[in-house]
Design a protein around this motif. Structure first.
Motif, PDB file in Angstrom:
ATOM      1  N   ASP A   1      20.785  36.225  40.050  1.00  0.00           N
ATOM      2  CA  ASP A   1      22.186  35.879  39.787  1.00  0.00           C
ATOM      3  C   ASP A   1      22.302  34.365  39.678  1.00  0.00           C
ATOM      4  OD1 ASP A   1      24.918  35.890  39.507  1.00  0.00           O
ATOM      5  OD2 ASP A   1      25.352  36.374  41.599  1.00  0.00           O
ATOM      6  N   PRO A   2      21.681  33.778  38.642  1.00  0.00           N
ATOM      7  CA  PRO A   2      21.550  32.322  38.576  1.00  0.00           C
ATOM      8  C   PRO A   2      22.839  31.640  38.136  1.00  0.00           C
ATOM      9  CG  PRO A   2      20.648  33.293  36.603  1.00  0.00           C
ATOM     10  CD  PRO A   2      21.039  34.441  37.496  1.00  0.00           C
ATOM     11  N   PRO A   3      22.870  30.299  38.228  1.00  0.00           N
ATOM     12  CA  PRO A   3      24.007  29.556  37.697  1.00  0.00           C
ATOM     13  C   PRO A   3      24.034  29.629  36.182  1.00  0.00           C
ATOM     14  CG  PRO A   3      22.289  28.059  38.418  1.00  0.00           C
ATOM     15  CD  PRO A   3      21.869  29.430  38.854  1.00  0.00           C
ATOM     16  N   ARG A   4      24.999  28.949  35.593  1.00  0.00           N
ATOM     17  CA  ARG A   4      25.219  29.044  34.153  1.00  0.00           C
ATOM     18  C   ARG A   4      24.002  28.645  33.330  1.00  0.00           C
ATOM     19  NH1 ARG A   4      29.497  30.314  31.929  1.00  0.00           N
ATOM     20  NH2 ARG A   4      30.662  30.054  33.866  1.00  0.00           N
ATOM     21  N   THR A   5      23.148  27.794  33.878  1.00  0.00           N
ATOM     22  CA  THR A   5      21.950  27.361  33.141  1.00  0.00           C
ATOM     23  C   THR A   5      20.875  28.425  33.094  1.00  0.00           C
ATOM     24  OG1 THR A   5      21.207  26.317  35.186  1.00  0.00           O
ATOM     25  CG2 THR A   5      22.306  24.904  33.580  1.00  0.00           C
ATOM     26  N   GLY A   6      20.994  29.497  33.860  1.00  0.00           N
ATOM     27  CA  GLY A   6      20.016  30.565  33.849  1.00  0.00           C
ATOM     28  C   GLY A   6      18.897  30.344  34.862  1.00  0.00           C
TER      29      GLY A   6
ATOM     30  N   TYR B   1      19.624  41.426  36.398  1.00  0.00           N
ATOM     31  CA  TYR B   1      19.969  40.045  36.071  1.00  0.00           C
ATOM     32  C   TYR B   1      21.481  39.980  35.858  1.00  0.00           C
ATOM     33  CZ  TYR B   1      19.336  35.416  33.866  1.00  0.00           C
ATOM     34  OH  TYR B   1      19.372  34.079  33.569  1.00  0.00           O
ATOM     35  N   VAL B   2      22.159  39.224  36.720  1.00  0.00           N
ATOM     36  CA  VAL B   2      23.613  39.036  36.620  1.00  0.00           C
ATOM     37  C   VAL B   2      23.843  37.689  35.944  1.00  0.00           C
ATOM     38  CG1 VAL B   2      25.793  38.934  37.883  1.00  0.00           C
ATOM     39  CG2 VAL B   2      23.914  40.357  38.742  1.00  0.00           C
ATOM     40  N   ALA B   3      24.496  37.695  34.784  1.00  0.00           N
ATOM     41  CA  ALA B   3      24.572  36.487  33.965  1.00  0.00           C
ATOM     42  C   ALA B   3      26.015  36.141  33.620  1.00  0.00           C
ATOM     43  CB  ALA B   3      23.779  36.680  32.675  1.00  0.00           C
ATOM     44  N   CYS B   4      26.345  34.861  33.776  1.00  0.00           N
ATOM     45  CA  CYS B   4      27.667  34.398  33.361  1.00  0.00           C
ATOM     46  C   CYS B   4      27.599  33.645  32.039  1.00  0.00           C
ATOM     47  CB  CYS B   4      28.293  33.521  34.452  1.00  0.00           C
ATOM     48  SG  CYS B   4      27.308  32.070  34.882  1.00  0.00           S
ATOM     49  N   ASP B   5      26.409  33.518  31.457  1.00  0.00           N
ATOM     50  CA  ASP B   5      26.266  32.830  30.178  1.00  0.00           C
ATOM     51  C   ASP B   5      25.353  33.637  29.264  1.00  0.00           C
ATOM     52  OD1 ASP B   5      26.615  29.964  28.771  1.00  0.00           O
ATOM     53  OD2 ASP B   5      24.596  30.730  28.396  1.00  0.00           O
ATOM     54  N   PRO B   6      25.852  34.128  28.139  1.00  0.00           N
ATOM     55  CA  PRO B   6      25.031  34.979  27.264  1.00  0.00           C
ATOM     56  C   PRO B   6      23.799  34.282  26.709  1.00  0.00           C
ATOM     57  CG  PRO B   6      27.363  35.199  26.720  1.00  0.00           C
ATOM     58  CD  PRO B   6      27.251  34.044  27.666  1.00  0.00           C
ATOM     59  N   ALA B   7      23.908  32.978  26.421  1.00  0.00           N
ATOM     60  CA  ALA B   7      22.755  32.275  25.865  1.00  0.00           C
ATOM     61  C   ALA B   7      21.643  32.146  26.898  1.00  0.00           C
ATOM     62  CB  ALA B   7      23.179  30.894  25.366  1.00  0.00           C
ATOM     63  N   ALA B   8      21.994  31.780  28.127  1.00  0.00           N
ATOM     64  CA  ALA B   8      20.981  31.678  29.180  1.00  0.00           C
ATOM     65  C   ALA B   8      20.355  33.035  29.455  1.00  0.00           C
ATOM     66  CB  ALA B   8      21.616  31.105  30.447  1.00  0.00           C
ATOM     67  N   LEU B   9      21.174  34.080  29.464  1.00  0.00           N
ATOM     68  CA  LEU B   9      20.644  35.432  29.650  1.00  0.00           C
ATOM     69  C   LEU B   9      19.630  35.767  28.565  1.00  0.00           C
ATOM     70  CD1 LEU B   9      20.638  38.335  30.830  1.00  0.00           C
ATOM     71  CD2 LEU B   9      22.591  38.815  29.332  1.00  0.00           C
ATOM     72  N   ALA B  10      19.984  35.516  27.317  1.00  0.00           N
ATOM     73  CA  ALA B  10      19.091  35.865  26.215  1.00  0.00           C
ATOM     74  C   ALA B  10      17.780  35.093  26.285  1.00  0.00           C
ATOM     75  CB  ALA B  10      19.798  35.599  24.883  1.00  0.00           C
TER      76      ALA B  10
ATOM     77  N   PHE C   1      31.194  42.756  31.310  1.00  0.00           N
ATOM     78  CA  PHE C   1      32.464  42.939  31.993  1.00  0.00           C
ATOM     79  C   PHE C   1      33.438  41.812  31.636  1.00  0.00           C
ATOM     80  CE2 PHE C   1      29.176  44.897  34.580  1.00  0.00           C
ATOM     81  CZ  PHE C   1      29.707  46.157  34.809  1.00  0.00           C
ATOM     82  N   ASP C   2      34.694  42.195  31.430  1.00  0.00           N
ATOM     83  CA  ASP C   2      35.729  41.218  31.096  1.00  0.00           C
ATOM     84  C   ASP C   2      36.346  40.688  32.383  1.00  0.00           C
ATOM     85  OD1 ASP C   2      37.353  39.646  29.575  1.00  0.00           O
ATOM     86  OD2 ASP C   2      38.768  41.232  29.034  1.00  0.00           O
ATOM     87  N   LEU C   3      35.603  39.802  33.053  1.00  0.00           N
ATOM     88  CA  LEU C   3      36.069  39.247  34.325  1.00  0.00           C
ATOM     89  C   LEU C   3      37.000  38.060  34.139  1.00  0.00           C
ATOM     90  CD1 LEU C   3      32.874  39.320  36.579  1.00  0.00           C
ATOM     91  CD2 LEU C   3      34.545  41.114  36.118  1.00  0.00           C
ATOM     92  N   PHE C   4      37.126  37.573  32.909  1.00  0.00           N
ATOM     93  CA  PHE C   4      37.939  36.381  32.655  1.00  0.00           C
ATOM     94  C   PHE C   4      38.824  36.581  31.426  1.00  0.00           C
ATOM     95  CE2 PHE C   4      33.702  35.294  34.284  1.00  0.00           C
ATOM     96  CZ  PHE C   4      34.043  34.763  35.523  1.00  0.00           C
ATOM     97  N   PRO C   5      39.794  37.508  31.492  1.00  0.00           N
ATOM     98  CA  PRO C   5      40.659  37.737  30.335  1.00  0.00           C
ATOM     99  C   PRO C   5      41.351  36.450  29.879  1.00  0.00           C
ATOM    100  CG  PRO C   5      40.986  39.446  31.983  1.00  0.00           C
ATOM    101  CD  PRO C   5      40.114  38.398  32.622  1.00  0.00           C
ATOM    102  N   MET C   6      41.593  36.363  28.614  1.00  0.00           N
ATOM    103  CA  MET C   6      42.244  35.236  27.942  1.00  0.00           C
ATOM    104  C   MET C   6      41.308  34.042  27.722  1.00  0.00           C
ATOM    105  SD  MET C   6      45.249  36.349  27.264  1.00  0.00           S
ATOM    106  CE  MET C   6      46.216  37.776  27.766  1.00  0.00           C
ATOM    107  N   THR C   7      40.070  34.142  28.235  1.00  0.00           N
ATOM    108  CA  THR C   7      39.072  33.107  28.003  1.00  0.00           C
ATOM    109  C   THR C   7      37.877  33.730  27.292  1.00  0.00           C
ATOM    110  OG1 THR C   7      37.603  33.306  29.926  1.00  0.00           O
ATOM    111  CG2 THR C   7      39.756  32.276  30.305  1.00  0.00           C
ATOM    112  N   HIS C   8      36.962  32.878  26.826  1.00  0.00           N
ATOM    113  CA  HIS C   8      35.788  33.411  26.117  1.00  0.00           C
ATOM    114  C   HIS C   8      34.687  33.859  27.072  1.00  0.00           C
ATOM    115  CE1 HIS C   8      34.318  29.258  26.832  1.00  0.00           C
ATOM    116  NE2 HIS C   8      33.114  29.796  26.772  1.00  0.00           N
ATOM    117  N   HIS C   9      34.861  33.639  28.362  1.00  0.00           N
ATOM    118  CA  HIS C   9      33.793  33.921  29.323  1.00  0.00           C
ATOM    119  C   HIS C   9      33.613  35.423  29.545  1.00  0.00           C
ATOM    120  CE1 HIS C   9      33.385  29.701  30.272  1.00  0.00           C
ATOM    121  NE2 HIS C   9      34.696  29.623  30.325  1.00  0.00           N
ATOM    122  N   VAL C  10      32.361  35.817  29.774  1.00  0.00           N
ATOM    123  CA  VAL C  10      32.019  37.225  29.972  1.00  0.00           C
ATOM    124  C   VAL C  10      30.849  37.289  30.949  1.00  0.00           C
ATOM    125  CG1 VAL C  10      30.478  37.206  27.960  1.00  0.00           C
ATOM    126  CG2 VAL C  10      31.411  39.380  28.783  1.00  0.00           C
ATOM    127  N   GLU C  11      30.824  38.309  31.781  1.00  0.00           N
ATOM    128  CA  GLU C  11      29.748  38.488  32.759  1.00  0.00           C
ATOM    129  C   GLU C  11      28.919  39.713  32.365  1.00  0.00           C
ATOM    130  OE1 GLU C  11      28.603  36.800  36.784  1.00  0.00           O
ATOM    131  OE2 GLU C  11      30.175  36.240  35.356  1.00  0.00           O
TER     132      GLU C  11
END
Length: 400
Positions: A325-330, A349-358, A377-387
């Motif tokens: 479950d790393p930070p945004r940098t992966g 792998y729990v990811a808050c950034d799709p690019a780092a996950l990939a 999961f849509d944990l941040f509606p109205m923003t582009h962020h996704v988990e």
């Protein structure tokens, strides 16, 4: 699950890097463009014709939707840059997914946090799914069908609003408060942030050194008042369920929980593997690690940088399961290699950034692990962020 260095997306806190100018500024120029696909980062891609015969300069456009025709006003860039940034300030042909933003502070030149308020909620989730799929295809060479799931637990409010249980504002004179503009130090005074819960906590100097208790499945976990905890009320349960369902931990198994925070995953993994199993949690933030030690009787909590701990003598040399479950940098290659060297049967792998996950999925593929399943999961509606929660298993394993 309490890491000050991995903050939940803060509104408008990303600012442009300083770089040498490559010609005259283009800021303020306007162009009529046809908007292309959504891209990672809360914008869409368009092209502006600069010279006849050239393919066109890429412009990352906020406040637009794929397929629309808009007037974009450039907000960053010089004539010699490879790409520019801009805002859609006039919509000439609107997408059927466009709605009126519920918040008066959302839009060009205003608060920088909610970059999808102009998009209907179902379409927001489709756009996020497109971004996750595109990153996996481009960086990991995988063709994955992605569905972004709505998360239960939002309050009785207009859909997509009033879910954020913690919020940071910029203090202004006279007790007023504001939010920063996108990629800027400038502040927009905000009377009411519509994604913020009515009873949201505001971490700040007054909360330093204090802790609160967050309850998940009837179990209380101490969390630093100014530390990291998921801000969507349904997030801890959604992520915990996804991790446990993916890994299917068995009694007696050994588990390594990396970037463990205050111990959300480790607490319930320990229950699953039972007294004959073993869970080791590794956390780099000293405060979070100390709280994890309090929250996790019977779990080995190792404080310190994850890569350094895995290279040292205290971490287990072989495990059955790993949670990342790393930070945004992966997690990055060094940690991925240390994980693969322990030959777990499965990695969640729990990811808050799709690019780092990939990128990390591609690295783990080189090391013998394939992507078996992925949930978003849509944990941040109205923003582009996704988990996302991805399951990776050893190549050739018949366990999953």
């Amino acid at each position: 699950m309490s890491r000050p260095r991995r903050t939940t997306p803060r509104r408008g806190d990303r600012r442009p890097r300083q770089r040498a100018a490559r010609g005259a500024s283009v800021v303020g120029r306007r162009h009529e463009v046809e908007v292309g696909p959504v891209a990672h980062g809360g914008h869409c891609v368009a092209r502006v014709t600069v010279a006849e015969g050239e393919p066109g300069r890429v412009v990352f456009v906020r406040h637009a939707l794929p397929g629309e025709r808009v007037v974009v006003e450039l907000t960053e860039g010089t004539e010699g840059d490879r790409f520019w940034r801009g805002d859609a300030v006039e919509v000439l042909e609107a997408s059927p997914d466009r709605v009126e933003a519920p918040c008066p502070y959302a839009g060009p030149g205003l608060c920088g946090g909610c970059d999808l308020q102009h998009v209907a909620l179902p379409a927001q989730r489709r756009l996020k799914a497109d971004v996750v799929a595109e990153q996996l295809e481009r960086l990991a060479g995988l063709d994955v069908a992605v569905v972004v799931e709505k998360v239960p637990g939002e309050p009785d409010a207009p859909p997509g609003l009033r879910w954020r249980t913690r919020q940071r504002f910029v203090p202004l004179p006279g007790g007023r408060r504001g939010m920063r503009k996108h990629r800027s130090h400038e502040v927009v005074e905000v009377d009411d942030c519509l994604i913020t819960a009515r009873d949201a906590r505001e971490p700040g100097p007054a909360t330093q050194g204090l802790s609160v208790v967050e309850t998940v499945r009837g179990r209380g976990l101490a969390v630093a008042a100014d530390g990291f905890w998921q801000v969507h009320p349904g997030a801890p349960e959604a992520l915990l369920s996804a991790v446990l369902e993916a890994l299917v931990p068995q009694p007696g198994e050994t588990v390594l929980d990396l970037y463990a925070g205050v111990g959300l995953f480790a607490a319930f993994l320990a229950e699953e593997v039972g007294p004959v199993g073993r869970v080791t949690a590794v956390e780099g933030d000293a405060t979070a690690a100390a709280l994890a030690a309090e929250n996790l009787p019977g779990v080995d909590v190792l404080p310190g940088d994850v890569a350094a701990v895995l290279a040292g003598p205290d971490a287990p040399s072989r495990v059955d399961l790993v949670v990342l479950d790393p930070p945004r940098t992966g997690a990055r290659r060094e940690v991925c290699e240390a994980v693969a060297a322990r030959a777990p049967r499965a990695v969640a792998y729990v990811a808050c950034d799709p690019a780092a996950l990939a990128r990390d999925v591609a690295t783990l593929a080189e090391l013998g692990y394939r992507l078996t399943s992925l949930r978003a999961f849509d944990l941040f509606p109205m923003t582009h962020h996704v988990e996302c929660v991805a399951l990776l298993t050893r190549t050739g394993s018949d366990l999953r």
